[in-house]
Design a protein around this motif. Structure first.
Motif, short mmCIF file in Angstrom:
data_model
loop_
_atom_site.label_atom_id
_atom_site.label_comp_id
_atom_site.label_asym_id
_atom_site.label_seq_id
_atom_site.Cartn_x
_atom_site.Cartn_y
_atom_site.Cartn_z
N ALA A 62 -5.02 2.79 -5.25
CA ALA A 62 -4.54 2.53 -5.99
C ALA A 62 -3.27 1.85 -5.81
O ALA A 62 -2.54 1.61 -7.29
CB ALA A 62 -2.87 4.02 -5.66
N LEU A 63 -2.78 1.15 -5.03
CA LEU A 63 -1.88 -0.19 -4.61
C LEU A 63 -2.72 -1.82 -5.60
O LEU A 63 -2.02 -1.82 -6.16
CB LEU A 63 -1.87 -0.69 -3.24
CG LEU A 63 -0.65 -1.95 -2.87
CD1 LEU A 63 0.91 -1.23 -3.95
CD2 LEU A 63 -0.46 -1.78 -2.07
N TYR A 64 -3.97 -1.95 -5.23
CA TYR A 64 -4.74 -2.83 -6.24
C TYR A 64 -4.82 -2.49 -7.21
O TYR A 64 -4.47 -2.91 -8.17
CB TYR A 64 -6.39 -1.87 -5.95
CG TYR A 64 -7.18 -3.41 -6.87
CD1 TYR A 64 -6.77 -5.01 -6.16
CD2 TYR A 64 -8.05 -3.08 -8.11
CE1 TYR A 64 -7.82 -5.92 -7.67
CE2 TYR A 64 -9.29 -3.85 -8.27
CZ TYR A 64 -8.69 -5.11 -8.12
OH TYR A 64 -9.42 -5.67 -9.19
N VAL A 65 -4.80 -1.16 -8.11
CA VAL A 65 -4.88 -0.75 -9.44
C VAL A 65 -3.27 -0.94 -10.22
O VAL A 65 -2.96 -2.11 -11.01
CB VAL A 65 -5.43 0.62 -9.74
CG1 VAL A 65 -4.91 0.69 -11.38
CG2 VAL A 65 -6.88 0.86 -9.55
N MET A 66 -2.11 -0.95 -9.83
CA MET A 66 -0.73 -0.52 -9.59
C MET A 66 -0.77 -2.13 -9.92
O MET A 66 -0.05 -3.03 -10.29
CB MET A 66 -0.14 -0.32 -8.73
CG MET A 66 0.10 1.11 -9.20
SD MET A 66 0.20 2.38 -10.26
CE MET A 66 2.01 2.13 -10.71
N THR A 67 -1.24 -3.41 -9.11
CA THR A 67 -0.65 -4.65 -8.72
C THR A 67 -1.46 -4.75 -9.99
O THR A 67 -0.07 -5.65 -10.84
CB THR A 67 -0.86 -5.30 -7.16
OG1 THR A 67 -0.44 -4.27 -6.19
CG2 THR A 67 -1.07 -6.82 -7.45
#
Length: 195
Positions: free
Chosen positions: A158-163
């Motif tokens: 999720a952090l990857y996609v948000m970043t």
């Protein structure tokens, strides 16, 4: 005794305020900028929307329900890959619309700001964290359902996609075009974990 009816359309005024905050950020948007764009007086603004911080909260909610609503629609997709695809494609579309400011209100609203913008920074940090948690919850479900490999770190994904999504927004604000940003989204998805 009844009050005098408003002489302006509150929905249109809020939309105008959202665009000012999106273009100029929280601190960069003066009351004169806001009321000028909204076509109302400061007194009317305070009466209808509260102070600048309250107006910002309402403008961000409108942004979330309108331009940024792609995030909520994305988590409804049937697979985790389609969730990520819809989220990143939505980020590209929203940050490069010809009739809106470039970039993302939720990213640029208070990144470079002084002490007076601390409330806006906190509001936006919570907004961004809520979006990440929404994706994380959806990706955890995908792991449980076998759509993502067992052991996939849903929080990290999720952090990857948000970043990537927020990086797209920053690049859009810097003038990078839609085709190049779509290429970034496509490249990011080539590393997607498969079961």
């Amino acid at each position: 005794m009844t009050g005098r009816p408003r002489g302006f359309d509150a929905d249109e005024a809020l939309h105008a305020a959202m665009l000012v905050f999106w273009r100029q950020g929280y601190e960069g948007a003066s009351l004169a900028d806001l009321t000028g764009a909204m076509g109302i007086t400061k007194t009317s603004m305070y009466a209808a929307f509260g102070n600048k911080e309250e107006l910002f909260r309402k403008a961000l909610a409108r942004y979330d329900e309108g331009p940024a609503s792609y995030g909520l629609r994305a988590v409804e997709q049937p697979t985790a890959f389609e969730v990520a695809r819809a989220f990143l494609d939505g980020a590209v579309r929203t940050t490069t619309q010809p009739d809106s400011p470039a970039g993302c209100l939720g990213v640029q609203g208070s990144l470079v700001a002084g002490e007076s913008a601390e409330p806006a920074r906190e509001i936006l940090s919570e907004w961004r964290n809520n979006g990440r948690r929404l994706l994380e919850t959806r990706f955890r479900r995908a792991v449980d359902e076998g759509d993502l490999p067992a052991g996939t770190d849903a929080a990290q994904l999720a952090l990857y996609v948000m970043t990537i999504g927020f990086g797209i927004a920053v690049q859009a604000a810097s003038g990078v075009g839609r085709a190049d940003l779509q290429g970034i989204a496509d490249t990011a998805l080539r590393t997607w974990p498969v079961s």
